[in-house]
Design a protein around this motif. Structure first.
Motif, short mmCIF file in Angstrom:
data_model
loop_
_atom_site.label_atom_id
_atom_site.label_comp_id
_atom_site.label_asym_id
_atom_site.label_seq_id
_atom_site.Cartn_x
_atom_site.Cartn_y
_atom_site.Cartn_z
N SER A 121 0.86 -1.09 -0.08
CA SER A 121 -0.10 0.39 -0.05
C SER A 121 0.53 1.40 0.16
O SER A 121 0.31 1.97 -0.69
CB SER A 121 -1.22 0.03 1.41
OG SER A 121 -1.50 -0.78 1.32
N ARG A 124 2.44 1.50 -3.70
CA ARG A 124 0.90 2.62 -3.69
C ARG A 124 1.52 3.61 -4.13
O ARG A 124 1.28 5.02 -5.32
CB ARG A 124 0.12 2.10 -3.82
CG ARG A 124 -1.13 2.58 -4.58
CD ARG A 124 -2.40 2.66 -4.23
NE ARG A 124 -3.28 4.35 -4.28
CZ ARG A 124 -4.39 4.92 -3.80
NH1 ARG A 124 -4.33 4.31 -2.19
NH2 ARG A 124 -4.76 5.75 -4.03
N ARG A 125 1.63 4.19 -2.91
CA ARG A 125 1.93 6.15 -2.50
C ARG A 125 2.44 6.29 -3.26
O ARG A 125 2.63 7.66 -3.75
CB ARG A 125 1.11 6.32 -0.87
CG ARG A 125 0.06 6.04 -0.77
CD ARG A 125 -0.95 7.68 -1.39
NE ARG A 125 -2.38 7.28 -1.06
CZ ARG A 125 -3.35 8.01 -1.23
NH1 ARG A 125 -3.29 8.84 -2.46
NH2 ARG A 125 -4.18 7.90 -0.95
N GLN A 129 0.26 5.58 -7.57
CA GLN A 129 -0.39 4.52 -8.34
C GLN A 129 -1.97 5.46 -8.22
O GLN A 129 -2.04 5.40 -7.44
CB GLN A 129 -0.67 3.24 -8.18
CG GLN A 129 0.67 2.43 -8.53
CD GLN A 129 0.86 3.12 -9.28
OE1 GLN A 129 0.64 1.43 -10.68
NE2 GLN A 129 2.10 3.06 -10.74
N ASP A 130 -3.55 4.72 -9.07
CA ASP A 130 -4.80 5.25 -8.35
C ASP A 130 -5.07 3.89 -8.30
O ASP A 130 -4.65 2.73 -8.49
CB ASP A 130 -5.57 5.45 -10.02
CG ASP A 130 -5.39 4.70 -10.95
OD1 ASP A 130 -6.71 3.71 -11.30
OD2 ASP A 130 -5.04 4.94 -11.76
N GLY A 131 -5.71 4.20 -7.19
CA GLY A 131 -6.51 2.85 -6.44
C GLY A 131 -6.81 1.63 -7.47
O GLY A 131 -5.47 0.53 -7.55
N PRO A 132 -7.35 1.88 -8.25
CA PRO A 132 -8.19 0.43 -9.22
C PRO A 132 -7.41 -0.09 -9.96
O PRO A 132 -7.31 -1.43 -9.59
CB PRO A 132 -8.95 1.04 -9.82
CG PRO A 132 -9.45 2.27 -9.39
CD PRO A 132 -8.17 2.97 -8.82
N PHE A 134 -3.71 -0.20 -9.04
CA PHE A 134 -2.77 -0.36 -8.60
C PHE A 134 -3.49 -1.96 -8.24
O PHE A 134 -2.91 -3.52 -7.61
CB PHE A 134 -2.70 0.18 -7.08
CG PHE A 134 -2.42 -0.15 -6.11
CD1 PHE A 134 -0.49 -0.46 -6.13
CD2 PHE A 134 -2.78 -0.45 -4.86
CE1 PHE A 134 0.08 -1.23 -4.69
CE2 PHE A 134 -2.05 -1.47 -3.86
CZ PHE A 134 -0.75 -1.78 -4.25
N ALA A 135 -4.63 -1.47 -7.35
CA ALA A 135 -5.56 -2.80 -7.34
C ALA A 135 -5.47 -4.07 -7.48
O ALA A 135 -5.41 -5.00 -7.46
CB ALA A 135 -6.70 -3.00 -6.14
#
Lengths: 328, 275
Positions: A121, A124-125, A129-132, A134-135
């Motif tokens: 996580s 990601r920051r 990376q944007d949330g979707p 990245f997920a």
């Protein structure tokens, strides 16, 4: 060829004061230091195409890690030039960082006290990376690398093999176009090594990922890379496809047999005996002349075999052979 | 090749990464609650010893004129504040030393966000948990001891100046950690820094007790901004002193951030040239 990496006459020399003998010498050295220059990389030039998997190998101190450090941007060369994905690494380190993934076998990039999930996580920051996206990518890599059960465990509690798989996932999370791997299988058991090699190769083929790898394990080179650059004393001494290198230099295997009898007599073409203790027979096999299974079969036929191990010759020996061949 | 984002976007994304690191630092510290509890017990033991010392000074007039200047209730609450801040500040210098000496810094340099900012943010997260835990312990001890509570808004002033003081402490220890680029081992720099904190920061006695010249020197140093300003507010709380202290702390924060950034750049340049 569309080059991912272009290196021109890259050179790195370290300068340091030589320590003089005695207290007076040390005092004199303060005012007139005796500067010594050590050339770690002596003007190397090469290109790596996009999507290519290349091993950069050589004995300890050959200059391969120094070369990788310059290409990743953490070391400034003394002279020469390099472009990595269009960036000059040591001047545009942060910009390049978005495009590359790095795995150092002996150094963790994860936060050891954190669960794997939290490390991912945070990355990601770090990589914006944007949330979707990245997920989706994380879930895909987690499934492909089989680390789902490890996600809530602190990194410090993982085995080396588990940690390395997580390290590689972490290095790929932001979708890099180039992966630098420095000894990615060091210290791993046979199964973990095989898994890591498969992952890297599959990922490269699936996504067109360029791979630059250093390793002392010849299997890493054989199974992952399609081309090998051999560096020694800061110079490129060989640059050729792995197939050719394998045929020329990595065709030898070492088979160690533990037996009830003090000595085994095997007379096969391309098989030479190495000095060893009683009840242990070490055979060097030229696999171009005799296959491994033929040697093991012949040994088993003699009876009284208690243990068999098959190894690659140490990289140092392979390199030594390469130098010997180049000298001829 | 991705296009370089504008500088405003880069600042916001750096801040977002710092917030993420801060939150993870905080969560990690809270998860390790037995460690927090142990620190709170250590805080209580420190206070018992130091308060007993100052009570004896006050009761027996061992220090002559110094004892005369002791406030009502002694220095127990003052010591409670300076120790609260001191014990909450993380040992960031050890992490920096370890990363720089071992080469563990290199993988962090291959990320697009600044390592130093990320590290400070993560350590500040852990510090927040310690500040909260020790504040609860300190207030509980104060209630149990029956000593007078700071007058008026004293506790609010202490809280604000203490938290900023702790942040100043993080930056001071960051400077110590960055000396690893040149010294390899930070212990010599740490010993000097700790002695200065002890003396000029007023760790065990308010700097208002010092002779004029030494008081002026201490008050103008970052060490007073780290510890003494918050401690002073429990002795003589006032809005004017609080405002002055806050302004001084803000100035030191800016100066120390700039100093850390400059030293980091110099250290990084050395590392990238010399390996």
């Amino acid at each position: 060829m569309n080059p991912a990496i272009t290196v021109k006459e890259l050179r790195k020399a370290y300068r340091f004061p030589r320590r003089r003998r005695g207290a007076l010498g040390a005092l004199a050295g303060l005012f007139h230091p005796d500067i010594v220059e050590l050339e770690a990389v002596a003007g190397v030039s090469f290109e790596i195409a996009a999507g290519e998997r290349v091993a950069i190998i050589g004995p300890n101190g050959a200059g391969k890690s120094t070369t990788l450090k310059m290409l990743s941007g953490v070391l400034e060369p003394t002279s020469g030039d390099a472009k990595v994905l269009g960036f000059t690494p040591w001047r545009q380190r942060r910009g390049l960082a978005y495009e590359i993934g790095v795995v150092f076998g002996q150094r963790s990039q994860l936060w050891t006290e954190l669960p794997v999930r939290d490390s991912f996580s945070l990355l990601r920051r770090v990589y914006d990376q944007d949330g979707p996206t990245f997920a989706r990518r994380r879930d895909d890599l987690v499934e492909r690398f089989g680390v789902g059960a490890l996600m809530d465990q602190p990194v410090a509690r993982l085995s080396l093999g588990q940690r390395m798989r997580c390290e590689i996932v972490a290095a790929l999370l932001h979708g890099p176009r180039l992966l630098f791997l420095d000894e990615p299988t060091i210290g791993l058991d046979v199964t973990a090594k095989a898994a890591i090699r498969d992952f890297i190769r599959e990922q490269s083929l699936a996504e067109g990922l360029t791979v630059a790898l250093t390793s002392h394990d010849t299997r890493d080179i054989e199974l992952v890379c399609e081309r090998v650059i051999v560096i020694n004393s800061g110079r490129i001494v060989l640059d050729q496809p792995t197939d050719q290198l394998r045929r020329r230099f990595i065709a030898r295997k070492l088979v160690t047999l533990q037996s009830q009898s003090a000595r085994l007599e095997l007379d096969l073409p391309g098989v030479t005996r190495r000095p060893s203790e009683p009840h242990t027979t070490v055979l060097e096999i030229d696999t171009r002349q005799t296959r491994i299974e033929a040697v093991i079969g012949a040994a088993l036929a003699l009876g009284g075999i208690e243990d068999v191990t098959v190894e690659d010759p140490p990289m140092e020996e392979v390199i030594h052979e390469i130098y010997a061949a180049l000298d001829q | 090749m991705r296009s370089t984002p504008p500088w405003t976007s880069r600042i916001f994304s750096t801040l977002a990464a710092m917030v993420a690191a801060y939150r993870i630092g905080l969560a990690s510290a809270l998860t390790a609650w037995p460690v927090l509890l142990g620190r709170a017990i250590f805080y209580g033991v420190c206070l018992m010893v130091l308060v007993a010392f100052w009570d004896k000074v006050g009761a027996q007039r061992l220090a002559g004129t110094l004892a005369v200047r002791l406030p009502p209730g002694g220095l127990g609450v003052y010591i409670g504040v300076t120790e609260w801040v001191t014990l909450s500040v993380p040992a960031i210098q050890l992490r920096l030393e370890d990363d720089i000496r071992s080469g563990a810094l290199e993988p962090h340099l291959l990320r697009p966000k600044p390592y130093l900012a990320q590290t400070i943010a993560g350590e500040a997260g852990g510090m927040t948990a310690r500040l909260a835990m020790l504040a609860v312990a300190g207030l509980a001890l104060l209630a149990i001891s029956g000593r007078p509570w700071p007058a008026g808004l004293g506790l609010v002033y202490v809280g604000v100046l203490g938290v900023i003081g702790a942040l100043i402490g993080v930056l001071l220890y960051t400077l110590v950690g960055l000396t690893a680029f040149w010294l390899r081992r930070v212990l010599p720099a740490l010993l000097i820094m700790q002695k200065l904190m002890f003396l000029l920061g007023g760790l065990f006695a308010p700097i208002s007790f010092y002779p004029g010249w030494l008081h002026d020197l201490a008050a103008a140093s970052p060490f007073a901004a780290h510890l003494a300003f918050a401690g002073q507010e429990v002795l003589t709380p006032s809005i004017s002193d609080f405002s002055r202290a806050l302004a001084a702390q803000a100035a030191w924060l800016v100066a120390l951030v700039l100093a850390a950034a400059l030293i980091w750049r110099a250290g990084l340049a050395k590392l990238m040239k010399g390996g």
